[in-house]
Design a protein around this motif. Structure first.
Motif, PDB file in Angstrom:
ATOM      1  N   ILE A 132       0.713  -1.208   0.130  1.00  0.00           N
ATOM      2  CA  ILE A 132       0.115   0.055  -0.134  1.00  0.00           C
ATOM      3  C   ILE A 132       0.830   1.141   0.181  1.00  0.00           C
ATOM      4  CG2 ILE A 132      -1.754   1.370   1.278  1.00  0.00           C
ATOM      5  CD1 ILE A 132      -2.754  -1.357  -0.182  1.00  0.00           C
ATOM      6  N   LYS A 133       2.015   1.275   0.760  1.00  0.00           N
ATOM      7  CA  LYS A 133       3.265   2.448   0.710  1.00  0.00           C
ATOM      8  C   LYS A 133       3.241   2.542  -0.610  1.00  0.00           C
ATOM      9  CE  LYS A 133       5.820   5.316   3.066  1.00  0.00           C
ATOM     10  NZ  LYS A 133       5.544   6.143   4.108  1.00  0.00           N
ATOM     11  N   ALA A 134       3.738   1.549  -1.438  1.00  0.00           N
ATOM     12  CA  ALA A 134       4.112   1.545  -2.850  1.00  0.00           C
ATOM     13  C   ALA A 134       2.751   2.249  -3.943  1.00  0.00           C
ATOM     14  CB  ALA A 134       4.653   0.349  -3.542  1.00  0.00           C
ATOM     15  N   LEU A 140      -0.993   6.252  -6.905  1.00  0.00           N
ATOM     16  CA  LEU A 140      -2.048   7.291  -6.596  1.00  0.00           C
ATOM     17  C   LEU A 140      -1.118   8.755  -7.012  1.00  0.00           C
ATOM     18  CD1 LEU A 140      -3.571   6.128  -3.357  1.00  0.00           C
ATOM     19  CD2 LEU A 140      -4.780   6.196  -5.815  1.00  0.00           C
ATOM     20  N   PHE A 141      -0.108   9.119  -6.038  1.00  0.00           N
ATOM     21  CA  PHE A 141       0.433  10.006  -6.132  1.00  0.00           C
ATOM     22  C   PHE A 141       1.082  10.262  -7.711  1.00  0.00           C
ATOM     23  CE2 PHE A 141       4.444  12.594  -5.511  1.00  0.00           C
ATOM     24  CZ  PHE A 141       3.912  13.895  -5.255  1.00  0.00           C
ATOM     25  N   THR A 142       2.062   9.630  -7.908  1.00  0.00           N
ATOM     26  CA  THR A 142       2.588   9.648  -9.259  1.00  0.00           C
ATOM     27  C   THR A 142       1.614   9.442 -10.235  1.00  0.00           C
ATOM     28  OG1 THR A 142       4.501   8.824  -8.499  1.00  0.00           O
ATOM     29  CG2 THR A 142       4.376   8.946 -10.536  1.00  0.00           C
ATOM     30  N   THR A 166      11.099  12.611  -4.010  1.00  0.00           N
ATOM     31  CA  THR A 166       9.770  13.445  -3.540  1.00  0.00           C
ATOM     32  C   THR A 166       8.664  12.491  -3.287  1.00  0.00           C
ATOM     33  OG1 THR A 166      10.320  15.281  -5.226  1.00  0.00           O
ATOM     34  CG2 THR A 166       7.921  15.293  -4.088  1.00  0.00           C
ATOM     35  N   PRO A 167       8.879  12.074  -1.917  1.00  0.00           N
ATOM     36  CA  PRO A 167       7.720  11.257  -1.264  1.00  0.00           C
ATOM     37  C   PRO A 167       6.511  12.046  -1.529  1.00  0.00           C
ATOM     38  CG  PRO A 167       9.461  11.035  -0.096  1.00  0.00           C
ATOM     39  CD  PRO A 167       9.558  12.382  -0.950  1.00  0.00           C
ATOM     40  N   GLY A 168       5.220  11.300  -1.637  1.00  0.00           N
ATOM     41  CA  GLY A 168       3.937  12.034  -1.880  1.00  0.00           C
ATOM     42  C   GLY A 168       2.778  11.432  -1.416  1.00  0.00           C
ATOM     43  N   ALA A 223       5.452  16.260  -1.045  1.00  0.00           N
ATOM     44  CA  ALA A 223       4.309  17.044  -1.727  1.00  0.00           C
ATOM     45  C   ALA A 223       2.962  16.091  -1.664  1.00  0.00           C
ATOM     46  CB  ALA A 223       4.603  17.309  -3.168  1.00  0.00           C
ATOM     47  N   ALA A 224       2.093  16.846  -2.106  1.00  0.00           N
ATOM     48  CA  ALA A 224       0.565  15.983  -2.081  1.00  0.00           C
ATOM     49  C   ALA A 224      -0.061  16.494  -3.506  1.00  0.00           C
ATOM     50  CB  ALA A 224       0.054  16.487  -1.065  1.00  0.00           C
TER      51      ALA A 224
END
Length: 727
Positions: A132-134, A140-142, A166-168, A223-224
């Protein structure tokens, strides 16, 4: 070694489950013998290859990755330790470029979205938190940037997201509105005087508008992708997506950004879920992801889609990837649980039966077959249905089949299968846990932790009940559209069909026809109900009639005010959900049947025969679970209704010799299992106990049981009495 124990669940080579020793064993452990020579056998490699699907190589590579110890869920870590471990694992995935297949060619990827999702699903057997983290970071983010942004935006932000520079976070859900995305309260108001050519002012107006349950939000996100109501020139153009920085390079919150940690959860504690809020945070005009809507420096809004409603659903539809991947990962989790429980059940012995020296293996008890094999059949059906969903997803996201109709069909199929598979996974894992007794409750055997982690799968990426309502609405829309578009001849055919339905429901002719056909012969009735034509007719008619009944009940809403119409729809909400579930059963049954028919080559005939039994178990279980409706609707005769339970039990016994082959085809590897009871631990205990008692009996000095002495005394007294009476 017996037939049931000749294969451990950990065997890396699936063909071991059908070795020659098993086929020739003269000493089965229970009432069901191993398959006799010449009887149908499952070709494990053939079935395993079919289940791997179109992206077999991607799945194999991912399964190797998921078997690596450094990717596994820790047993005794604190929440903080688990989070850091998962973040480290995520860095490893980034270094290995595991999500590169999702990128289009202009971003350096192969545009192979099916391969990307197929590989992602396999992570569930390593650690659902990592999966889920991936999924948050790349699915989702990317993906939001790729699917909703233009090429310039993609080139600016996607590289950092892919490398984890950039973790998102994916900031859609709000505390106050949950699944009702269209009603989100966060605003993005355009200020043409701000910045170089205008700025967006992102604002959270009240507590219920805080973004919540967001992966990466508590600690790691820099970022989000924030979903907010786009307001410009005093007009609210509905929900759009914005790229918003939230932390600096050192991890400090940027001005105006607020964050809270959701803390420990019921599962998935390797993910730093948290909340985000924005106090008039300003971002440049170009931070609006503008594929479906853009704003000029003077504040003028434009969109390639005129209808606000259609624009919203098109935008949200680009994010269907999460539902697709959860469907596949839920099926994989069910496979893992069944692998553990069925392996254990073919080794664990409990209670003596006919054999005074050996107890009976659990799998030879009818109740045990009854609790596990229908779940096994449903998991097979779900696996074949998921392959069809994944192909549809890849067609749309690759661009080959990216049409409005294609996207709508994809969204409907994902909304059909995700609730079905996630519910199945939770039910299956719980049943497997109970079937393993106290051992199943031990954390080391995975089942408890797996259930905890998958619990929320029924809620996120679309609450299951909400998704089934979407399916029902689509089915109702298709039904009414069909009626509107038919010509005079079509209306005649529809009236004729209605007459046929009413005839089945209100006259005994359909039931009488079945009774006459069966002629009181149970075997003939069994063969009739196992026919593909009968099962498809029952499941298809049920799905169609349930939609039709709701449509007819709601036909008056066309003349009502919106409020009255909504109230009337609400009165039939349970029936709508029931219709959607009936549709899901039909989709899975047809996918399973198509999968069986596609098998060709040496060994295919026996494989199709065994899988047809599994398919029949799925189909007849679905019919039996709704038997009252079939009987009251006149679809099934009373005779057949009485017989289904017996037929299901007969199928359980037929499938008993094949259970290890059926789970071997899942290709669950030792590094995936990590449960001692399914890795030979139970068999070692059984072998040790058997050796002890054999040695004890051979030693001639074993203690004599009191019961045996009493029985001997009774026999002696009876014998003495007979001698006395004969004198």
């Amino acid at each position: 070694m017996t037939a049931e124990t000749s294969t451990t669940a950990s065997a890396p080579a699936p063909t071991a489950a059908r070795g020659t020793d098993a086929a020739a064993s003269p000493t089965p452990t229970g009432p069901i013998p191993v398959p006799a020579d010449g009887s149908p056998r499952l070709d494990v490699e053939m079935v395993s290859e079919a289940l791997l699907g179109s992206w077999a190589d991607a799945r194999r590579d991912a399964r190797e990755r998921a078997a690596r110890p450094e990717m596994h869920r820790p047993m005794d870590a604190s929440v903080a330790e688990h989070r850091e471990r998962v973040f480290g694992q995520l860095r490893t995935l980034a270094e290995e470029e595991v999500s590169l297949p999702m990128l289009p060619e202009h971003l350096g990827g192969p545009n192979d979205n099916g391969a990307n999702v197929a590989a992602f699903e396999e992570l569930v057997v390593a650690d659902p938190s990592l999966q889920i983290k991936a999924g948050v970071q790349w699915g989702l983010f990317t993906s939001a940037i790729v699917q909703l942004g233009d090429e310039e935006q993609q080139k600016a932000w996607v590289p950092g997201a892919m490398t984890l520079e950039t973790p998102g976070a994916f900031a859609m859900t709000e505390i106050g509105h949950g699944s009702d995305v269209q009603s989100l309260a966060t605003t993005a108001t355009f200020d043409p005087e701000g910045g170089e050519d205008g700025e967006w002012v992102i604002n959270t107006p009240f507590r219920a508008a805080w973004k919540d349950f967001l992966g990466n939000a508590a600690i790691h996100a820099r970022a989000a992708t924030v979903f907010a109501r786009l307001i410009t020139n005093g007009v609210d153009h509905g929900v759009h997506c914005f790229y918003v920085p939230v932390r600096d390079a050192q991890g400090n919150l940027l001005p105006g950004v607020q964050s809270e940690d959701d803390g420990e959860k019921g599962g998935l504690n390797g993910i730093d879920n948290g909340r985000l809020a924005f106090d008039h945070v300003r971002v440049p005009r170009r931070n609006l992801l503008n594929r479906y809507g853009s704003v000029a420096p003077d504040g003028t809004y434009s969109s390639p889609i005129d209808s606000p409603g259609r624009r919203f659903f098109t935008m949200i539809g680009t994010l269907v990837q999460g539902r697709v991947s959860l469907d596949g990962s839920a099926i994989r989790a069910s496979q893992l649980a069944l692998h553990i429980a069925i392996t254990y059940a073919t080794q664990r012995r409990q209670f003596t039966a006919a054999d005074p020296t050996r107890e009976t293996v659990l799998m030879d008890y009818q109740a045990h077959l009854h609790r596990l094999l229908p779940k096994l059949a449903a998991t097979y059906a779900g696996a074949f249905a998921h392959e069809q969903l994944l192909q549809a997803f890849d067609d749309v996201f690759s661009g080959r089949g990216d049409t409005p109709e294609g996207r709508e069909d994809l969204e409907t199929l994902a909304a059909t299968l995700k609730p079905t598979s996630t519910r199945l996974a939770l039910d299956t894992i719980q049943e497997c846990r109970e079937a393993c007794g106290g051992s199943g409750f031990m954390a080391e055997n995975q089942l408890v932790g797996l259930h905890q982690d998958l619990d929320v799968y029924a809620t996120f990426e679309g609450d299951n009940t909400i998704l089934l309502q979407l399916v029902a609405k689509r089915l109702l829309s298709d039904y009414t559209s069909e009626l509107k578009n038919v010509d005079r001849a079509g209306i005649g055919r529809f009236i004729s069909q209605r007459a046929e339905v009413l005839a089945k429901r209100h006259t005994p002719w359909a039931r009488l026809g079945q009774s006459v056909s069966d002629r009181g012969n149970a075997r003939r009735a069994f063969d009739s109900m196992r026919s593909a034509e009968f099962q498809e007719e029952m499941l298809a008619d049920r799905a169609r009639i349930k939609v039709e009944e709701v449509a007819l009940a709601l036909r008056s809403t066309a003349r009502m005010s919106p409020a009255d119409a909504a109230a009337e729809v609400n009165k039939h909400q349970v029936e709508m959900l029931d219709a959607a579930r009936a549709h899901a059963d039909l989709v899975r049954w047809r996918a399973f049947t198509a999968g069986i028919e596609a098998m060709e080559g040496h060994g295919a005939e026996g494989t199709r025969a065994v899988l047809t039994d599994v398919r029949d178990l799925f189909g007849l279980t679905a019919i039996n679970d709704d038997l009252a409706w079939f009987l009251l609707s006149g679809m099934i005769s009373t005779q057949r209704g009485r017989q289904i339970e017996g037929d299901l039990r007969r199928l359980l016994w037929r499938l008993r010799p094949h259970v290890l082959d059926l789970v071997a085809a899942f290709d669950i590897r030792p590094g995936h299992v990590r449960a001692p009871i399914a890795l030979g631990g139970e068999q070692e205990r059984q072998d040790e106990a058997a050796a002890y008692f054999r040695a004890q009996r051979a030693s001639q000095d074993a203690p004599v049981s009191e019961k045996a002495l009493r029985d001997a005394e009774k026999r002696a007294r009876r014998a003495q009495g007979k001698k006395g009476s004969s004198r």
